[in-house]
Design a protein around this motif. Structure first.
Motif, PDB file in Angstrom:
ATOM      1  N   GLN A   1       5.609   3.685  -8.599  1.00 37.29           N
ATOM      2  CA  GLN A   1       6.826   4.051  -9.321  1.00 37.29           C
ATOM      3  C   GLN A   1       7.665   5.051  -8.517  1.00 37.29           C
ATOM      4  N   THR A   2       6.970   5.977  -7.858  1.00 38.43           N
ATOM      5  CA  THR A   2       7.658   6.971  -7.028  1.00 38.43           C
ATOM      6  C   THR A   2       8.290   6.295  -5.815  1.00 38.43           C
ATOM      7  N   MET A   3       7.529   5.399  -5.188  1.00 39.11           N
ATOM      8  CA  MET A   3       8.046   4.658  -4.018  1.00 39.11           C
ATOM      9  C   MET A   3       9.310   3.870  -4.375  1.00 39.11           C
ATOM     10  N   TYR A   4       9.271   3.137  -5.467  1.00 40.30           N
ATOM     11  CA  TYR A   4      10.447   2.346  -5.864  1.00 40.30           C
ATOM     12  C   TYR A   4      11.633   3.259  -6.197  1.00 40.30           C
ATOM     13  N   SER A   5      11.331   4.401  -6.776  1.00 37.02           N
ATOM     14  CA  SER A   5      12.408   5.318  -7.166  1.00 37.02           C
ATOM     15  C   SER A   5      13.186   5.841  -5.964  1.00 37.02           C
ATOM     16  N   TYR A   6      12.477   5.942  -4.809  1.00 34.18           N
ATOM     17  CA  TYR A   6      13.131   6.460  -3.606  1.00 34.18           C
ATOM     18  C   TYR A   6      13.454   5.352  -2.603  1.00 34.18           C
ATOM     19  N   ASP A   7      13.442   4.094  -3.050  1.00 37.96           N
ATOM     20  CA  ASP A   7      13.775   2.976  -2.161  1.00 37.96           C
ATOM     21  C   ASP A   7      12.814   2.810  -1.002  1.00 37.96           C
ATOM     22  N   GLY A   8      11.554   3.170  -1.210  1.00 41.56           N
ATOM     23  CA  GLY A   8      10.571   3.025  -0.133  1.00 41.56           C
ATOM     24  C   GLY A   8       9.929   1.646  -0.162  1.00 41.56           C
TER      25      GLY A   8
ATOM     26  N   ARG B   1      -7.833   8.152   0.473  1.00 37.75           N
ATOM     27  CA  ARG B   1      -7.416   7.035   1.339  1.00 37.75           C
ATOM     28  C   ARG B   1      -6.902   5.883   0.487  1.00 37.75           C
ATOM     29  N   ILE B   2      -5.673   6.036   0.044  1.00 34.84           N
ATOM     30  CA  ILE B   2      -5.036   4.995  -0.746  1.00 34.84           C
ATOM     31  C   ILE B   2      -3.558   4.884  -0.353  1.00 34.84           C
ATOM     32  N   ILE B   3      -3.130   3.645  -0.130  1.00 30.21           N
ATOM     33  CA  ILE B   3      -1.725   3.401   0.204  1.00 30.21           C
ATOM     34  C   ILE B   3      -1.194   2.270  -0.675  1.00 30.21           C
ATOM     35  N   VAL B   4       0.103   2.297  -0.909  1.00 27.26           N
ATOM     36  CA  VAL B   4       0.754   1.186  -1.626  1.00 27.26           C
ATOM     37  C   VAL B   4       1.878   0.674  -0.730  1.00 27.26           C
ATOM     38  N   VAL B   5       2.040  -0.642  -0.692  1.00 26.52           N
ATOM     39  CA  VAL B   5       3.098  -1.224   0.135  1.00 26.52           C
ATOM     40  C   VAL B   5       3.781  -2.367  -0.596  1.00 26.52           C
ATOM     41  N   ASP B   6       5.065  -2.513  -0.325  1.00 24.04           N
ATOM     42  CA  ASP B   6       5.819  -3.631  -0.886  1.00 24.04           C
ATOM     43  C   ASP B   6       7.060  -3.889  -0.021  1.00 24.04           C
ATOM     44  N   PRO B   7       6.935  -4.847   0.916  1.00 20.25           N
ATOM     45  CA  PRO B   7       8.089  -5.140   1.766  1.00 20.25           C
ATOM     46  C   PRO B   7       9.210  -5.862   1.023  1.00 20.25           C
ATOM     47  N   HIS B   8       8.979  -6.217  -0.251  1.00 21.63           N
ATOM     48  CA  HIS B   8      10.000  -6.931  -1.030  1.00 21.63           C
ATOM     49  C   HIS B   8      10.322  -6.224  -2.341  1.00 21.63           C
ATOM     50  N   PRO B   9      10.850  -4.985  -2.252  1.00 21.09           N
ATOM     51  CA  PRO B   9      11.123  -4.238  -3.491  1.00 21.09           C
ATOM     52  C   PRO B   9      12.209  -4.886  -4.344  1.00 21.09           C
ATOM     53  N   ASP B  10      12.961  -5.813  -3.741  1.00 26.41           N
ATOM     54  CA  ASP B  10      14.035  -6.490  -4.478  1.00 26.41           C
ATOM     55  C   ASP B  10      13.560  -7.760  -5.169  1.00 26.41           C
ATOM     56  N   LYS B  11      12.311  -8.163  -4.923  1.00 30.77           N
ATOM     57  CA  LYS B  11      11.791  -9.380  -5.562  1.00 30.77           C
ATOM     58  C   LYS B  11      10.802  -9.020  -6.662  1.00 30.77           C
ATOM     59  N   ALA B  12      11.268  -9.122  -7.896  1.00 33.81           N
ATOM     60  CA  ALA B  12      10.473  -8.702  -9.046  1.00 33.81           C
ATOM     61  C   ALA B  12       9.168  -9.488  -9.185  1.00 33.81           C
ATOM     62  N   ASP B  13       9.168 -10.741  -8.705  1.00 31.93           N
ATOM     63  CA  ASP B  13       7.997 -11.595  -8.920  1.00 31.93           C
ATOM     64  C   ASP B  13       6.939 -11.478  -7.811  1.00 31.93           C
ATOM     65  N   VAL B  14       7.234 -10.734  -6.739  1.00 31.44           N
ATOM     66  CA  VAL B  14       6.240 -10.547  -5.672  1.00 31.44           C
ATOM     67  C   VAL B  14       5.482  -9.250  -5.935  1.00 31.44           C
TER      68      VAL B  14
ATOM     69  N   ILE C   1      -1.656  -2.357 -13.592  1.00 31.22           N
ATOM     70  CA  ILE C   1      -1.057  -1.820 -12.384  1.00 31.22           C
ATOM     71  C   ILE C   1      -0.008  -2.753 -11.800  1.00 31.22           C
ATOM     72  N   LEU C   2      -0.206  -4.044 -11.953  1.00 29.35           N
ATOM     73  CA  LEU C   2       0.735  -5.001 -11.403  1.00 29.35           C
ATOM     74  C   LEU C   2       1.980  -5.106 -12.269  1.00 29.35           C
ATOM     75  N   SER C   3       1.959  -4.447 -13.411  1.00 26.14           N
ATOM     76  CA  SER C   3       3.114  -4.518 -14.307  1.00 26.14           C
ATOM     77  C   SER C   3       4.122  -3.398 -14.034  1.00 26.14           C
ATOM     78  N   VAL C   4       3.894  -2.630 -12.979  1.00 25.34           N
ATOM     79  CA  VAL C   4       4.864  -1.599 -12.592  1.00 25.34           C
ATOM     80  C   VAL C   4       6.176  -2.293 -12.266  1.00 25.34           C
ATOM     81  N   SER C   5       7.240  -1.893 -12.943  1.00 25.16           N
ATOM     82  CA  SER C   5       8.497  -2.575 -12.661  1.00 25.16           C
ATOM     83  C   SER C   5       9.216  -1.890 -11.502  1.00 25.16           C
ATOM     84  N   LYS C   6       9.899  -2.713 -10.727  1.00 26.49           N
ATOM     85  CA  LYS C   6      10.513  -2.227  -9.492  1.00 26.49           C
ATOM     86  C   LYS C   6      11.877  -1.608  -9.792  1.00 26.49           C
ATOM     87  N   VAL C   7      11.833  -0.488 -10.501  1.00 29.58           N
ATOM     88  CA  VAL C   7      13.082   0.173 -10.876  1.00 29.58           C
ATOM     89  C   VAL C   7      13.074   1.620 -10.380  1.00 29.58           C
TER      90      VAL C   7
END
Ligand code: NI
Length: 192
Positions: A50-57, A70-83, A4-10
């Motif tokens: 993957q859907t979130m990254y695709s729409y710049d969320g 009850r599941i959420i995903v968050v990433d305040p740093h979509p531009d940082k591949a290593d976070v 799951i952590l290998s989802v690329s931010k593309v």
């Protein structure tokens, strides 16, 4: 499990999930607790990321893709591949920390609309991660705001419900093809 952590931010041309928009009743239904963190849940989290990254969320909640869990995903740093992103299953806010502050919010279910919302600047939140491990973290600033926004989705609440300036909100909504009648006025955040 680690995958799951290998989802690329593309951005994918064809994101795996469809995001429902305000006006769709699906967004107003409360989500149910996840009883077991299994491969199905991990696959859902991966698809959501993957859907979130695709729409710049920077955050996405399962009800937005029509799944009442009850599941959420968050990433305040979509531009940082290593976070790595965070996956929060059955998240519960334990404590509010600090002042109530204003911040600009938007939502993938209300594209184009941005408004100021007052929220506590910090939270202590408990959840299970994608491995099923119980965790408690303190989140501040943008991360705290995103997590609060996404947990609201699990309760059928949208950020526009919290906007205090109705005139500005009405204008913003119309400009982007949404309607004030789909807003549900709320009491102040943190007092519910
Ligand atoms: Ni949202």
């Amino acid at each position: 499990m680690v995958a799951i952590l290998s989802v690329s931010k593309v951005k994918l041309k064809h994101p795996p999930l469809t995001i429902h928009r305000m006006g769709d009743k699906v967004l107003r239904q409360p989500a149910k607790r996840v009883s077991q963190v299994n491969d199905e849940i991990r696959q859902l989290a991966r698809d959501m990321l993957q859907t979130m990254y695709s729409y710049d969320g920077i955050g996405l909640a399962a009800p937005q893709v029509g799944i009442h869990k009850r599941i959420i995903v968050v990433d305040p740093h979509p531009d940082k591949a290593d976070v790595p992103p965070l996956v929060l299953i059955n998240p519960e806010i334990r404590e509010y920390v600090g002042e109530t502050v204003a911040g600009q919010e938007g939502c993938l279910s209300i594209p184009g609309v941005f408004c100021e919302v007052m929220r506590p600047e910090g939270i202590v939140v408990s959840f299970k991660d994608e491995t099923g491990r119980p965790r408690t973290i303190q989140a501040d600033d943008l991360l705290a705001r995103v997590i609060q926004h996404e947990i609201d989705h699990l309760n059928g609440v949208l950020f526009v419900d919290h906007v205090e300036n109705e005139l500005v909100l009405d204008q913003e909504l119309r400009k982007h093809g949404f309607q004030m009648q789909d807003v549900q006025r709320r009491a102040k955040v943190g007092l519910r």
